[in-house]
Design a protein around this motif. Structure first.
Motif, PDB file in Angstrom:
ATOM      1  N   UNK A  93      66.006   5.794  14.184  1.00 26.11           N
ATOM      2  CA  UNK A  93      66.164   6.196  12.790  1.00 26.11           C
ATOM      3  C   UNK A  93      67.570   5.897  12.274  1.00 26.11           C
ATOM      4  N   UNK A  94      68.464   5.547  13.181  1.00 24.52           N
ATOM      5  CA  UNK A  94      69.882   5.592  12.821  1.00 24.52           C
ATOM      6  C   UNK A  94      70.518   4.233  12.565  1.00 24.52           C
ATOM      7  N   UNK A  95      69.710   3.162  12.511  1.00 26.05           N
ATOM      8  CA  UNK A  95      70.325   1.838  12.396  1.00 26.05           C
ATOM      9  C   UNK A  95      70.319   1.231  10.998  1.00 26.05           C
ATOM     10  N   UNK A  96      69.883   1.962   9.965  1.00 28.86           N
ATOM     11  CA  UNK A  96      69.837   1.391   8.609  1.00 28.86           C
ATOM     12  C   UNK A  96      71.255   1.142   8.088  1.00 28.86           C
ATOM     13  N   UNK A 138      60.875  -0.644   3.407  1.00 32.74           N
ATOM     14  CA  UNK A 138      59.444  -0.942   3.313  1.00 32.74           C
ATOM     15  C   UNK A 138      58.622   0.249   3.808  1.00 32.74           C
ATOM     16  N   UNK A 139      57.375   0.326   3.351  1.00 36.78           N
ATOM     17  CA  UNK A 139      56.402   1.214   4.000  1.00 36.78           C
ATOM     18  C   UNK A 139      55.139   0.415   4.294  1.00 36.78           C
ATOM     19  N   UNK A 182      63.994  -8.347  13.205  1.00 37.94           N
ATOM     20  CA  UNK A 182      65.002  -7.363  13.538  1.00 37.94           C
ATOM     21  C   UNK A 182      64.896  -6.217  12.547  1.00 37.94           C
ATOM     22  N   UNK A 183      64.312  -5.105  12.990  1.00 37.34           N
ATOM     23  CA  UNK A 183      64.149  -3.928  12.132  1.00 37.34           C
ATOM     24  C   UNK A 183      65.358  -3.018  12.376  1.00 37.34           C
ATOM     25  N   UNK A 184      66.064  -2.643  11.301  1.00 35.36           N
ATOM     26  CA  UNK A 184      67.286  -1.840  11.480  1.00 35.36           C
ATOM     27  C   UNK A 184      66.966  -0.398  11.839  1.00 35.36           C
ATOM     28  N   UNK A 206      60.418   1.654   7.103  1.00 32.71           N
ATOM     29  CA  UNK A 206      61.406   0.913   7.889  1.00 32.71           C
ATOM     30  C   UNK A 206      62.380   0.141   7.010  1.00 32.71           C
ATOM     31  N   UNK A 207      63.515  -0.197   7.607  1.00 32.71           N
ATOM     32  CA  UNK A 207      64.583  -0.901   6.906  1.00 32.71           C
ATOM     33  C   UNK A 207      64.893  -2.202   7.634  1.00 32.71           C
ATOM     34  N   UNK A 208      65.260  -3.236   6.867  1.00 35.69           N
ATOM     35  CA  UNK A 208      65.659  -4.511   7.467  1.00 35.69           C
ATOM     36  C   UNK A 208      66.680  -5.181   6.557  1.00 35.69           C
ATOM     37  N   UNK A 209      67.523  -6.011   7.152  1.00 34.96           N
ATOM     38  CA  UNK A 209      68.536  -6.727   6.378  1.00 34.96           C
ATOM     39  C   UNK A 209      67.849  -7.633   5.358  1.00 34.96           C
TER      40      UNK A 209
END
Lengths: 297, 297
Positions: free
Chosen positions: A145-148, A155-156, A185-187, A242-245
């Motif tokens: 959960x901590x890499x955003x 996204x969902x 690579x999912x942050x 989720x978050x991604x660059x």
């Protein structure tokens, strides 16, 4: 939000020793197994009157207990391995009720390739079930959960706001999580168990970032005020956030639109921590998106 | 004995795949970790009104939940590693109640070197706590319920029949189990959670043997009909019942009588399966020792 207060208390009390990589505060606890693998542990308890009704058929109680744990494992990009099931039920319910619960749990376990290796049965005034699950993931594929990071896209998967209808029959997004973990690579990632507002705040807090979500981008079955409100606050969707660059996000968006594509939607972006977590309305104005929703305490 | 019936049902439904060595039917599930180590998994659920009272201080609820799992790990000759705690409690109880439970659990975890790595809190009409614990043991030191052989001697640690007084404050026999596992060849072991009659029948059934226990040898605090009955049927002693060959038993008995000796007593012997599980009375006559005692269903 007493649950968050309690988690804070509990976190302060813990000192992890190696090889514990992550404890309280993510979907699963993470332990290094040496070589290239992490072991994951998670546990979820479902209680009559809270997570299912008095008259919910036992099969669906067992199924749900298994699937919410699979969802937690999926949210870290991992695969489930083993499960232990503890059940408490009234003596009056009899053995067929217990069999129903275990049939539901075992059906879900079989479908998602989980090995049920133990458990415990007890008399209880209300029905309660706890499933504990382990999982594993290659170290390079672990998603927390901590890499955003500021600038990431959010996204969902799937459609939100349907938890009320689907919380007994939902499909944990194990397939989607696997595609995401292996191909992009999912942050950061979290499963939406307590509603977008609560779980986005959790992800932002663990990543020490802010976020902006666009109300008009939230995927709902049919557009209405009510369904948007449910999507944000109602919980039990068990979709993935989720978050991604931006660079990875372009690839993800291509994959969404392609054949056999990922069923996911872009809903917003990650900002600096000072920006807070905000909901951008249709007219362009925005408001704080408070971690309101399903809180157990 | 509906719980035993249910466990039979559940056992029939399971097909373990490698590396699962033991599933339902022992104190813990056992998984091979490769090299010389087994990983163990166990889970126990405690429920208000069944395993503790409405007014039991929360500290002791947390402590007991941790200790019953440590006892399960100890019973296989293993050491505990990680724990996950799921708690359900009424919203009315407030945060101090949850803190009390976690303080009790964490105090026990610290004492016995268990790393608490995760958990879950929920609203619930009654207080319920589930602890899941992992452990590890060198393959050569694993002790199961199923290894007892005809001719073995039967022992218990400590004093029986005190569960009613001590079930919130008992010391799991981790130290004693470690001594036994490392220094002697123990054929079979189980922790006495549901009373000698129930747990001896479990051990005999898993080992496919019979047993004779001598009423006059059962260790009680003060001799009385009542205390012997409690020792046999009342449960929650969390002492260890174990079997060893006559040759090993001679060594064990020497160790019992020595300085810093093991606190254990010889109570009987293992017989062939056809002999059944019997209680030998003071006058030399014997009766079947039925698996009566604390049954949750």
């Amino acid at each position: 939000l007493k649950e968050l207060e309690f988690i804070k208390y509990i976190k302060g009390k813990f000192r992890y020793r190696k090889p514990v990589v992550k404890g309280i505060g993510d979907d699963c606890a993470v332990v290094s197994r040496g070589k290239g693998t992490y072991g994951l542990f998670t546990a979820d308890m479902l209680i009559e009157g809270i997570h299912f009704k008095k008259n919910t058929p036992p099969f669906f109680i067992g199924r749900k207990a298994m699937c919410v744990n699979i969802s937690d494992i999926a949210a870290m990009g991992a695969k489930p391995e083993y499960a232990l099931i503890s059940v408490g039920a009234s003596r009056k319910k009899g053995i067929s009720y217990l069999k129903g619960i275990s049939d539901g749990a075992l059906a879900a376990a079989k479908k998602f390739n989980v090995s049920v290796i133990g458990g415990d049965t007890n008399a209880s005034p209300v029905t309660v079930i706890n499933v504990m699950m382990t999982g594993s993931v290659e170290k390079k594929n672990l998603i927390t959960r901590s890499g955003a990071r500021k600038g990431d896209c959010l996204f969902v998967t799937g459609v939100l706001g349907e938890g009320n209808k689907r919380h007994l029959t939902f499909t944990p997004r194990l397939r989607e999580a696997g595609i995401l973990a292996r191909n992009f690579r999912i942050s950061a990632m979290i499963d939406l168990s307590d509603g977008l507002s609560m779980d986005l705040n959790r992800l932002a807090s663990e990543s020490r970032v802010g976020a902006r979500v666009y109300r008009s981008l939230i995927p709902v079955r049919e557009y209405s005020e009510r369904s948007i409100e449910n999507a944000i606050y109602a919980g039990e969707d068990f979709e993935l956030l989720f978050a991604a660059s931006p660079r990875e996000s372009r690839k993800i968006i291509k994959s969404i639109s392609g054949k056999n594509g990922l069923n996911a939607s872009l809903i917003g972006e990650v900002t600096g921590k000072s920006g807070g977590v905000r909901l951008v309305k249709e007219d362009g104005s925005s408001e704080e998106l408070k971690p309101r929703g399903y809180s157990h305490f």
